[in-house]
Design a protein around this motif. Structure first.
Motif, PDB file in Angstrom:
ATOM      1  N   PHE A  34      -1.585   0.547   4.273  1.00 31.08           N
ATOM      2  CA  PHE A  34      -1.422  -0.324   3.107  1.00 31.08           C
ATOM      3  C   PHE A  34      -2.296   0.163   1.950  1.00 31.08           C
ATOM      4  O   PHE A  34      -1.842   0.256   0.805  1.00 31.08           O
ATOM      5  CB  PHE A  34      -1.786  -1.770   3.462  1.00 31.08           C
ATOM      6  CG  PHE A  34      -1.786  -2.700   2.281  1.00 31.08           C
ATOM      7  CD1 PHE A  34      -0.634  -3.348   1.890  1.00 31.08           C
ATOM      8  CD2 PHE A  34      -2.954  -2.903   1.544  1.00 31.08           C
ATOM      9  CE1 PHE A  34      -0.621  -4.188   0.786  1.00 31.08           C
ATOM     10  CE2 PHE A  34      -2.955  -3.736   0.439  1.00 31.08           C
ATOM     11  CZ  PHE A  34      -1.784  -4.382   0.059  1.00 31.08           C
ATOM     12  N   SER A  35      -3.552   0.477   2.237  1.00 29.02           N
ATOM     13  CA  SER A  35      -4.485   0.896   1.176  1.00 29.02           C
ATOM     14  C   SER A  35      -4.014   2.187   0.509  1.00 29.02           C
ATOM     15  O   SER A  35      -4.127   2.342  -0.711  1.00 29.02           O
ATOM     16  CB  SER A  35      -5.883   1.091   1.763  1.00 29.02           C
ATOM     17  OG  SER A  35      -6.386  -0.137   2.254  1.00 29.02           O
ATOM     18  N   ARG A  36      -3.489   3.100   1.296  1.00 32.38           N
ATOM     19  CA  ARG A  36      -2.997   4.361   0.733  1.00 32.38           C
ATOM     20  C   ARG A  36      -1.851   4.109  -0.244  1.00 32.38           C
ATOM     21  O   ARG A  36      -1.826   4.644  -1.366  1.00 32.38           O
ATOM     22  CB  ARG A  36      -2.551   5.271   1.877  1.00 32.38           C
ATOM     23  CG  ARG A  36      -1.922   6.569   1.447  1.00 32.38           C
ATOM     24  CD  ARG A  36      -1.530   7.410   2.657  1.00 32.38           C
ATOM     25  NE  ARG A  36      -0.605   8.460   2.262  1.00 32.38           N
ATOM     26  CZ  ARG A  36       0.720   8.296   2.161  1.00 32.38           C
ATOM     27  NH1 ARG A  36       1.270   7.130   2.457  1.00 32.38           N
ATOM     28  NH2 ARG A  36       1.488   9.296   1.783  1.00 32.38           N
ATOM     29  N   LEU A  37      -0.891   3.273   0.163  1.00 33.55           N
ATOM     30  CA  LEU A  37       0.247   2.984  -0.710  1.00 33.55           C
ATOM     31  C   LEU A  37      -0.165   2.148  -1.921  1.00 33.55           C
ATOM     32  O   LEU A  37       0.365   2.328  -3.022  1.00 33.55           O
ATOM     33  CB  LEU A  37       1.336   2.265   0.074  1.00 33.55           C
ATOM     34  CG  LEU A  37       2.015   3.094   1.178  1.00 33.55           C
ATOM     35  CD1 LEU A  37       3.016   2.244   1.949  1.00 33.55           C
ATOM     36  CD2 LEU A  37       2.705   4.316   0.604  1.00 33.55           C
ATOM     37  N   ALA A  38      -1.140   1.248  -1.727  1.00 33.60           N
ATOM     38  CA  ALA A  38      -1.628   0.453  -2.854  1.00 33.60           C
ATOM     39  C   ALA A  38      -2.243   1.353  -3.917  1.00 33.60           C
ATOM     40  O   ALA A  38      -2.198   1.039  -5.114  1.00 33.60           O
ATOM     41  CB  ALA A  38      -2.641  -0.581  -2.361  1.00 33.60           C
ATOM     42  N   GLY A  39      -2.812   2.473  -3.494  1.00 30.19           N
ATOM     43  CA  GLY A  39      -3.352   3.440  -4.451  1.00 30.19           C
ATOM     44  C   GLY A  39      -2.266   4.026  -5.336  1.00 30.19           C
ATOM     45  O   GLY A  39      -2.475   4.244  -6.540  1.00 30.19           O
ATOM     46  N   PHE A  40      -1.079   4.280  -4.762  1.00 35.09           N
ATOM     47  CA  PHE A  40       0.048   4.750  -5.568  1.00 35.09           C
ATOM     48  C   PHE A  40       0.453   3.696  -6.600  1.00 35.09           C
ATOM     49  O   PHE A  40       0.752   4.017  -7.750  1.00 35.09           O
ATOM     50  CB  PHE A  40       1.257   5.063  -4.678  1.00 35.09           C
ATOM     51  CG  PHE A  40       1.090   6.275  -3.797  1.00 35.09           C
ATOM     52  CD1 PHE A  40       0.328   7.358  -4.207  1.00 35.09           C
ATOM     53  CD2 PHE A  40       1.715   6.346  -2.560  1.00 35.09           C
ATOM     54  CE1 PHE A  40       0.193   8.483  -3.412  1.00 35.09           C
ATOM     55  CE2 PHE A  40       1.584   7.455  -1.752  1.00 35.09           C
ATOM     56  CZ  PHE A  40       0.817   8.532  -2.175  1.00 35.09           C
ATOM     57  N   LEU A  41       0.467   2.425  -6.167  1.00 34.68           N
ATOM     58  CA  LEU A  41       0.815   1.345  -7.091  1.00 34.68           C
ATOM     59  C   LEU A  41      -0.185   1.252  -8.235  1.00 34.68           C
ATOM     60  O   LEU A  41       0.190   1.068  -9.397  1.00 34.68           O
ATOM     61  CB  LEU A  41       0.855   0.008  -6.349  1.00 34.68           C
ATOM     62  CG  LEU A  41       2.043  -0.284  -5.445  1.00 34.68           C
ATOM     63  CD1 LEU A  41       1.946  -1.713  -4.927  1.00 34.68           C
ATOM     64  CD2 LEU A  41       3.355  -0.088  -6.168  1.00 34.68           C
ATOM     65  N   LYS A  42      -1.450   1.355  -7.892  1.00 31.41           N
ATOM     66  CA  LYS A  42      -2.499   1.256  -8.907  1.00 31.41           C
ATOM     67  C   LYS A  42      -2.342   2.357  -9.947  1.00 31.41           C
ATOM     68  O   LYS A  42      -2.450   2.119 -11.162  1.00 31.41           O
ATOM     69  CB  LYS A  42      -3.870   1.343  -8.242  1.00 31.41           C
ATOM     70  CG  LYS A  42      -5.047   1.151  -9.196  1.00 31.41           C
ATOM     71  CD  LYS A  42      -6.359   1.175  -8.435  1.00 31.41           C
ATOM     72  CE  LYS A  42      -7.543   0.993  -9.396  1.00 31.41           C
ATOM     73  NZ  LYS A  42      -8.833   1.036  -8.667  1.00 31.41           N
TER      74      LYS A  42
END
Length: 470
Positions: free
Chosen positions: A299-307
């Motif tokens: 989740f954290s890895r993909l949230a980084g893409f969103l950010k």
């Protein structure tokens, strides 16, 4: 939370030895024994269907429809197809024999590798654990299966299914994390089958090299989806969204990013957004038809893409997330930089970059920046243009006017090339991957011309030149 025991190293040593002994004893030598093993596996899966669905729900809230269709039904279908064709697959294949070797005959026999190791991933934890088991059993091997520790409830159900289906020990399971995987790879196996990331695949390849063990590596990569100007937009959007969002995008052959002709880019982005809302409602994070991500780290890895996408103002639709539920809603990121992390790494989640091109050569150049993908998708009404594109762009597999569904045809080989994988499986391709293909040459005793025997003469050489014709 891991819900099953870890296997100590000394126990793995004993298991590997047992599996080798059982295989050499001829436990799965005959067609009937292999058929019975597959029948027992199918029966154990049928009886455990409720437990399988419950485990997948507990591991990452996988919708019941997807649990049945992409995991249980897929495996039972593979078993049925294998049983239907196994006798023919096992039959030695005749090979031609040159005239100068007559009256001999030649054939190819399919021999089990022996005892094999299968290391399964977490994204389809049931399907991708048992699909190679079916192929390995059909070919007559004994098997050590390591399910993924990141889907612990599913791993526990697999362990119980294996115990119920194989009382004679044709298959054993090893439960645990990276340490158990390393201990297993320290053993000598006759074949290794691994599904997972390219990074770990390289480690498996290195471990296999110690004993020169043959391998199949099912890896991944950035699978592009190309949409031509003449594509039918509604159907194209529906099939792209489904392929991207099934299993919350955690699919090795999901469309990783879209390359679309600039003439229809705006229309396609709008159609994709409408399809996301149609499929998952105005609040996808609350949809019961949408899985969660497997772990907090993912989740954290993909949230980084969103950010990053939000910071650059590139989010066209979506972008919301639920850290507690490990959910990210389907998100379209428009025109990210080709140098950005989201265009360099395999996404493996429900985030879809959309980039435009003015001519098809530009799309080919963008794809060529990354290693050969596991899958390639092309949407167009022009079948000839699609075929030309597929010939110019290398990939493990491909689909025209659809996504992901090619995996459902087990008559097709499945596998990557280069960084996306080594070797093939599914159906007959899996049977052959788990078999050594032994060439057998059988000469007659009726004739024994002296031509090849010493002492040699000029006449013998002259005759051989004439017979061979060069």
């Amino acid at each position: 939370m891991v819900v099953s025991h870890m296997v100590p190293a000394h126990s793995l040593n004993a298991s590997a030895a047992r599996l080798r002994t059982r295989q050499r004893s001829g436990l799965l030598c005959e067609f009937g024994a292999r058929q019975q093993a597959l029948t027992r596996l199918d029966g154990a899966i049928r009886r455990a269907e409720t437990e399988i669905i419950d485990a997948l729900t507990r591991d990452f809230r996988k919708p019941t429809f997807e649990s049945y269709s992409t995991e249980i039904a897929f495996i039972r279908g593979e078993i049925a197809q294998t049983q239907r064709h196994l006798k023919r697959w096992m039959r030695p294949r005749r090979a031609s024999t040159p005239l100068f070797l007559q009256p001999a005959t030649s054939r190819v026999e399919f021999e089990p590798w022996g005892s094999v190791l299968i290391i399964a991933p977490w994204n389809y934890p049931f399907q991708l654990a048992l699909a190679p088991v079916i192929s390995a059993l059909a070919a007559g091997n004994t098997i050590m299966l390591k399910p993924s520790e990141l889907a612990p409830h599913t791993a526990t159900v697999i362990e119980s299914i294996v115990a119920a289906a194989f009382p004679n020990g044709e298959v054993e399971t090893a439960i645990g994390g990276a340490e158990v995987a390393r201990d297993l790879l320290d053993q000598q196996w006759d074949h290794i089958f691994f599904t997972g990331s390219t990074r770990v695949g390289r480690l498996v390849y290195q471990a296999a090299a110690k004993y020169l063990t043959p391998v199949v590596l099912e890896l991944g990569g950035k699978s592009p989806c190309v949409v031509a100007a003449d594509a039918e937009l509604k159907t194209t959007a529906r099939r792209i969204v489904w392929g991207k969002c099934v299993n919350a995008g955690q699919t090795c052959i999901a469309p990783d990013y879209v390359l679309v002709d600039n003439q229809i880019k705006d229309k396609l982005c709008t159609a994709l957004s409408h399809e996301i809302e149609r499929a998952y409602g105005p609040s996808p994070l609350e949809s019961e038809d949408y899985a969660s991500l497997i772990s907090d780290n993912h989740f954290s890895r993909l949230a980084g893409f969103l950010k990053q996408g939000s910071k650059e103002g590139r989010i066209f639709s979506g972008g919301r997330s639920d850290p507690a539920g490990r959910r990210i809603e389907p998100t379209i990121i428009r025109d990210p930089s080709p140098e950005s992390p989201i265009m360099q790494e395999e996404i493996f989640g429900p985030i879809l970059p959309v980039l435009g091109f003015d001519h098809i050569g530009e799309a080919e150049s963008i794809i060529a920046r990354n290693p050969n993908p596991l899958a390639l998708y092309y949407f167009s009404r022009d079948r000839k243009a699609a075929s030309r594109f597929l010939k110019r762009v290398p990939s493990g597999g491909a689909a025209i006017n659809d996504t992901v569904m090619q995996v459902g045809n087990t008559a097709l080989p499945f596998g990557g090339r280069g960084a996306s994988g080594v070797g093939l499986y599914h159906g007959r391709w899996g049977f052959e991957s788990f078999s050594h293909k032994k060439g057998v040459f059988s000469q007659s005793l009726l004739l024994d011309p002296p031509l090849r025997y010493a002492p040699y003469s000029e006449r013998q050489l002259s005759i051989i030149r004439k017979v061979l014709g060069f």
